[in-house]
Design an enzyme around this catalytic site. Sequence first.
Site, PDB file in Angstrom:
ATOM      1  N   ASP A   1     -10.801   3.658  -1.040  1.00  0.00           N
ATOM      2  CA  ASP A   1     -11.180   2.936  -0.393  1.00  0.00           C
ATOM      3  C   ASP A   1     -12.923   2.427  -0.239  1.00  0.00           C
ATOM      4  OD1 ASP A   1      -8.926   2.791   0.361  1.00  0.00           O
ATOM      5  OD2 ASP A   1      -9.267   2.773   2.482  1.00  0.00           O
TER       6      ASP A   1
ATOM      7  N   GLY B   1      -4.763   4.143  -8.098  1.00  0.00           N
ATOM      8  CA  GLY B   1      -5.647   4.294  -9.320  1.00  0.00           C
ATOM      9  C   GLY B   1      -4.011   4.977 -10.078  1.00  0.00           C
TER      10      GLY B   1
ATOM     11  N   ASP C   1       0.945  -1.651  -0.190  1.00  0.00           N
ATOM     12  CA  ASP C   1      -0.246   0.169   0.077  1.00  0.00           C
ATOM     13  C   ASP C   1       0.899   1.650  -0.196  1.00  0.00           C
ATOM     14  OD1 ASP C   1      -2.167   1.213   0.493  1.00  0.00           O
ATOM     15  OD2 ASP C   1      -2.827   0.668   1.720  1.00  0.00           O
TER      16      ASP C   1
END
Length: 652
Positions: free
Chosen positions: A468, A447, A405
């Site tokens: 999210d 993205g 992440d």
Amino acid sequence: MKLIKLLVVPILLLNTNFLKSQTYDTVWLSSLDISKATIGWGKPGKDVSCMGNPIILNGKTYKKGFGTHASSIFYLKLNGGSARFHALVGINDEEKASSGSAVFKVYSNNDLLWQSGILKSGGPEEVVDISMANIDTLILCTETTADGPNYDHTDWADSYFLVKNTFPVAIDKPFEPAIILTPKVPLTPRINGPKIYGSRPGNDFLFRISATGERPIAFTANGLPSGLTLDAKTGIITGKIKQAGKYEVNLTTTNKLGKNSRKLTIVCGNQIALTPPLGWNSWNCFACDVDEKKVKAAANAMVNSGLADHGWSYINIDDCWMVKPESDDSIVGGKTRDAQGNMNTNKKFPDMKGLADYIHSLGLKIGTYSGPGPKTCAGYTACYQFEEKDAQRFADWGFDYLKYDWCDYELIAKDHSLPELKKPYSVMQNALGKTNRDIVYSLCQYGMGDVWEWGAEVGGNCWRTTGDITDDWSSVESIGFGQAGHEAFAGPGHWNDPDMLVVGKVGWGPQLHYTRLSPNEQYTHISLWALLAAPLLIGCDMTQMDEFTYSLLSNDEVLDVNQDILGKQASRIVQYDGLEVWSKELEDGSKAVGLFNRGLFPASLTVTWKDLGISGTYTVRDLWPQTDEGKFDQKYTATIPAHGVKLVRVYK
Ligand code: GLA
């Protein structure tokens, strides 16, 4: 409820003749029970915006008004007692610098009474001033536009009813029963789940044959490559394949009621995740409230509930298992790394290797989470400058999946240029490559830089295409239908990931709640994600699954659409008036087709064979109830519930 007596002569001059010098009560919309409204984000605002700020449209401040966020819906019972409804509608100036845009709609039952144009942040407002004569139920909605729900702070400023006698009352959204469509599985044995599985030569191999049917079931596997063995009682295949190649394995399951066989293709080469990963992730239910006990319980629930018999296999720990630097909390604080620089777990995960071994012993796989920055999104230790050490540690513990992440790497990256966006993901790709373990590599950077165009190049097996998800319609709708156009980038080994599932009990811990999606919205969510060939990661507490949630996650014909070995992602082929048809080709030459209704009322939708690129007579199979609807020439029409779907397979 605050009322103001008003003589309506001036309004009479402005609008109509029918209010002839009668005395009306003014009932402000914001004086009603606005908590009954469903809004896309924030809180329904009584005389304030959804963020609690003053209602300001196009530079003008209004004392009265109702603040919402698209998509929103508010049901009111008027019982024919109101004469007019008035409001000024627009996007609150608190989002002036942003790109919000929305449409306002007013319905009487199913009839559209009034609709605005597309209203934009900072743009002019529109006036609604319409007769309420004889109106029983009124519905006030705001809808997002093609640019999605971000910044759509939709306000009904200066909004009031002129009331003749009966006062309006806010009411709940009509109740939608949760109807289970998935049939019960037969007691005879049946093999489900992926039909193709990839692994790399010399690496640990683990595959649990997913089979429903009364236990005990005896498993056989003919044609297994050398190095693999099957446990005939559990159906778990383990070992290491030495020789790269494609192996056609014949699986059989037998119980006292019958026998079933199916082919499994094992491809031992470079590529893993040949079908989208099916599993669970801790974030949408527990967030940082996750611990070892909950993860074990999730694994047990995946097996005991029967989900593992439908192909579900990953148990993924998200954020918050590491040490939190500088934390005073003795549970999560402490030394981030040991003397050799190996990453430590926090006290909620006292034995990561033991946990991984336990999950593997069930035939399931285990995933972990970290990021390229110094810290994770929740502020825990991440991999920056320890990538190789950490990748090796993940492999030594026995992890099979890594979600990586971006988050805190924002502080390290010079900018969002492509080389900067790719860099940390390539670094971890190389580190993972040195571990000799099959670890599904899941990129999470929301993205940025159109990651779908280059995610595979940096070794990604999947990549998040969005921010999210949350358990409300505007989130699921905008993310799901926003995937159109990404289909060219999905395929075996590399998938677009529109984020995890939000059915069942979710809540980002410790307090959980039942998903706020209606039953039809949940059917839409699962059907669309199946068509999108998305990784399916259950986000709920599987120990608290009700029958409806279980039925959504255990429909083998729906899961087969997701797991189809061609690995195609559906394309949108029809789109008008909130109605959409998405379709994808399946391995057997048939088409999986989703007919979706994004609107508020049931609607009839037709898909023609021309839309699907076929002609002649085809059978249409309704996939949720698993029943054939019959043969159809040239087209198929169905009535689709509001926010609902019909998922079918069209075959010869
Ligand atoms: C980000 C990700 C989420 C979750 C959290 C954990 O927000 O997008 O999916 O992993 O971080 O902190």
